[in-house]
Design a protein around this motif. Structure first.
Motif, PDB file in Angstrom:
ATOM      1  N   TYR A  15      46.963 -69.834  -4.124  1.00 50.24           N
ATOM      2  CA  TYR A  15      46.253 -68.625  -4.525  1.00 50.24           C
ATOM      3  C   TYR A  15      44.794 -68.749  -4.127  1.00 50.24           C
ATOM      4  O   TYR A  15      44.249 -69.845  -4.020  1.00 50.24           O
ATOM      5  CB  TYR A  15      46.387 -68.379  -6.033  1.00 50.24           C
ATOM      6  CG  TYR A  15      45.798 -69.456  -6.922  1.00 50.24           C
ATOM      7  CD1 TYR A  15      44.475 -69.381  -7.389  1.00 50.24           C
ATOM      8  CD2 TYR A  15      46.561 -70.555  -7.317  1.00 50.24           C
ATOM      9  CE1 TYR A  15      43.941 -70.362  -8.208  1.00 50.24           C
ATOM     10  CE2 TYR A  15      46.033 -71.545  -8.134  1.00 50.24           C
ATOM     11  CZ  TYR A  15      44.727 -71.450  -8.580  1.00 50.24           C
ATOM     12  OH  TYR A  15      44.198 -72.429  -9.392  1.00 50.24           O
ATOM     13  N   ASP A  16      44.170 -67.609  -3.895  1.00 53.20           N
ATOM     14  CA  ASP A  16      42.742 -67.556  -3.621  1.00 53.20           C
ATOM     15  C   ASP A  16      42.009 -67.192  -4.906  1.00 53.20           C
ATOM     16  O   ASP A  16      42.496 -66.379  -5.698  1.00 53.20           O
ATOM     17  CB  ASP A  16      42.423 -66.513  -2.548  1.00 53.20           C
ATOM     18  CG  ASP A  16      42.946 -66.908  -1.171  1.00 53.20           C
ATOM     19  OD1 ASP A  16      43.065 -68.119  -0.920  1.00 53.20           O
ATOM     20  OD2 ASP A  16      43.243 -66.006  -0.367  1.00 53.20           O
ATOM     21  N   THR A  17      40.837 -67.761  -5.092  1.00 54.70           N
ATOM     22  CA  THR A  17      40.047 -67.501  -6.283  1.00 54.70           C
ATOM     23  C   THR A  17      38.780 -66.746  -5.925  1.00 54.70           C
ATOM     24  O   THR A  17      38.076 -67.120  -4.979  1.00 54.70           O
ATOM     25  CB  THR A  17      39.655 -68.822  -6.984  1.00 54.70           C
ATOM     26  OG1 THR A  17      40.842 -69.546  -7.315  1.00 54.70           O
ATOM     27  CG2 THR A  17      38.856 -68.544  -8.243  1.00 54.70           C
ATOM     28  N   VAL A  18      38.497 -65.694  -6.673  1.00 53.56           N
ATOM     29  CA  VAL A  18      37.250 -64.948  -6.538  1.00 53.56           C
ATOM     30  C   VAL A  18      36.502 -65.086  -7.859  1.00 53.56           C
ATOM     31  O   VAL A  18      36.994 -64.659  -8.906  1.00 53.56           O
ATOM     32  CB  VAL A  18      37.506 -63.465  -6.219  1.00 53.56           C
ATOM     33  CG1 VAL A  18      36.173 -62.704  -6.149  1.00 53.56           C
ATOM     34  CG2 VAL A  18      38.281 -63.316  -4.919  1.00 53.56           C
ATOM     35  N   ILE A  19      35.331 -65.724  -7.810  1.00 51.84           N
ATOM     36  CA  ILE A  19      34.524 -65.916  -9.009  1.00 51.84           C
ATOM     37  C   ILE A  19      33.579 -64.730  -9.171  1.00 51.84           C
ATOM     38  O   ILE A  19      32.838 -64.380  -8.256  1.00 51.84           O
ATOM     39  CB  ILE A  19      33.698 -67.221  -8.926  1.00 51.84           C
ATOM     40  CG1 ILE A  19      34.629 -68.421  -8.695  1.00 51.84           C
ATOM     41  CG2 ILE A  19      32.869 -67.403 -10.190  1.00 51.84           C
ATOM     42  CD1 ILE A  19      35.575 -68.702  -9.824  1.00 51.84           C
ATOM     43  N   LEU A  20      33.607 -64.132 -10.344  1.00 56.33           N
ATOM     44  CA  LEU A  20      32.753 -62.991 -10.648  1.00 56.33           C
ATOM     45  C   LEU A  20      31.773 -63.360 -11.756  1.00 56.33           C
ATOM     46  O   LEU A  20      32.078 -64.184 -12.620  1.00 56.33           O
ATOM     47  CB  LEU A  20      33.593 -61.798 -11.100  1.00 56.33           C
ATOM     48  CG  LEU A  20      34.671 -61.315 -10.119  1.00 56.33           C
ATOM     49  CD1 LEU A  20      35.478 -60.189 -10.748  1.00 56.33           C
ATOM     50  CD2 LEU A  20      34.053 -60.865  -8.813  1.00 56.33           C
ATOM     51  N   ASP A  21      30.605 -62.753 -11.722  1.00 58.04           N
ATOM     52  CA  ASP A  21      29.637 -62.973 -12.804  1.00 58.04           C
ATOM     53  C   ASP A  21      29.645 -61.765 -13.735  1.00 58.04           C
ATOM     54  O   ASP A  21      30.010 -60.661 -13.351  1.00 58.04           O
ATOM     55  CB  ASP A  21      28.235 -63.226 -12.243  1.00 58.04           C
ATOM     56  CG  ASP A  21      27.670 -61.992 -11.566  1.00 58.04           C
ATOM     57  OD1 ASP A  21      27.057 -61.169 -12.269  1.00 58.04           O
ATOM     58  OD2 ASP A  21      27.861 -61.836 -10.341  1.00 58.04           O
ATOM     59  N   TYR A  22      29.228 -62.003 -14.962  1.00 56.50           N
ATOM     60  CA  TYR A  22      29.276 -60.959 -15.978  1.00 56.50           C
ATOM     61  C   TYR A  22      28.262 -59.844 -15.722  1.00 56.50           C
ATOM     62  O   TYR A  22      28.520 -58.681 -16.024  1.00 56.50           O
ATOM     63  CB  TYR A  22      29.032 -61.559 -17.361  1.00 56.50           C
ATOM     64  CG  TYR A  22      30.205 -62.360 -17.881  1.00 56.50           C
ATOM     65  CD1 TYR A  22      31.278 -61.738 -18.500  1.00 56.50           C
ATOM     66  CD2 TYR A  22      30.242 -63.750 -17.737  1.00 56.50           C
ATOM     67  CE1 TYR A  22      32.357 -62.463 -18.980  1.00 56.50           C
ATOM     68  CE2 TYR A  22      31.317 -64.490 -18.211  1.00 56.50           C
ATOM     69  CZ  TYR A  22      32.372 -63.838 -18.829  1.00 56.50           C
ATOM     70  OH  TYR A  22      33.444 -64.571 -19.289  1.00 56.50           O
TER      71      TYR A  22
END
Length: 209
Positions: A29-36
């Motif tokens: 799986y690919d991970t996309v990190i998002l900020d709040y």
């Protein structure tokens, strides 16, 4: 080559639940990190989850949000991982998966926020009282078996995450049954991989300020 399974998360969120489930599934799986502050509220992510929160997954173009739903979906999407019982054996699986997503989540959150159900209004709250909810939860994990007997399932990932988190942050009171169950969960290789991955991401984020 991009994966057909994309995971949107922040390591300091309930995304840790889905990361653990993904590690149990064992698929790339690919991970996309998002900020709040910014990317969770950006138009491209709001098109995926209008709530502007994580986690979410996109699998072959299909969007799934909400931790319990993602866990159940992944168990069905990747049956080779054996994370869901046979259809005619899913009574405990569905019962406790949705009990944790509904009454447990509500009772623990309300208590953490200082909300107390007024006396005589327990039926309106749905979960009754915090104490009754936790007592019922204990019955799901008492003994040496998993929620669905000998088979570890997505229900253990989700219910177990609620218990593990609650014991760690003292939002759920300790008891022998809950502590024993959490200890067995923490020995799972996929649980340890999730903690290592998200722990490293948190450390890196803290370094960046």
């Amino acid at each position: 080559m991009p994966s057909d399974l994309i995971f949107y998360t922040n390591p300091m969120s309930r995304g840790q639940i889905v990361r653990w489930m993904l590690e149990e599934v064992g698929q790339a799986y690919d991970t996309v990190i998002l900020d709040y502050a910014a990317s969770m509220k950006a138009p491209d992510y709001l098109a995926i989850n209008p709530m502007g929160k994580v986690p979410a997954i996109v699998h072959d173009g299909r969007v799934v949000t909400e931790c319990a739903a993602i866990c159940a979906y992944l168990a069905d999407a990747f049956p080779a991982a054996h994370l869901a019982p046979a259809l005619d054996q899913r009574h405990a699986y569905y019962r406790w998966l949705f009990f944790a997503a509904g009454p447990v989540e509500a009772a623990v959150t309300n208590k953490a926020l200082g909300f107390v159900v007024p006396e005589g209004r327990e039926r309106t709250a749905g979960y009754g009282t915090f104490e009754d909810t936790i007592a019922a939860l204990e019955t799901a994990v008492a003994g040496d078996a998993w929620i669905c007997g000998d088979q570890f399932t997505a229900a253990d990932v989700y219910v177990g995450s609620q218990i593990d988190w609650g014991l760690s942050f003292k939002s759920i009171p300790s008891s022998p049954a809950l502590e024993s169950y959490a200890a067995r969960l923490r020995e799972r290789p996929a649980y340890k991989r999730q903690k290592e991955i998200d722990g490293a991401l948190i450390t890196e984020m803290q370094k960046q300020g």
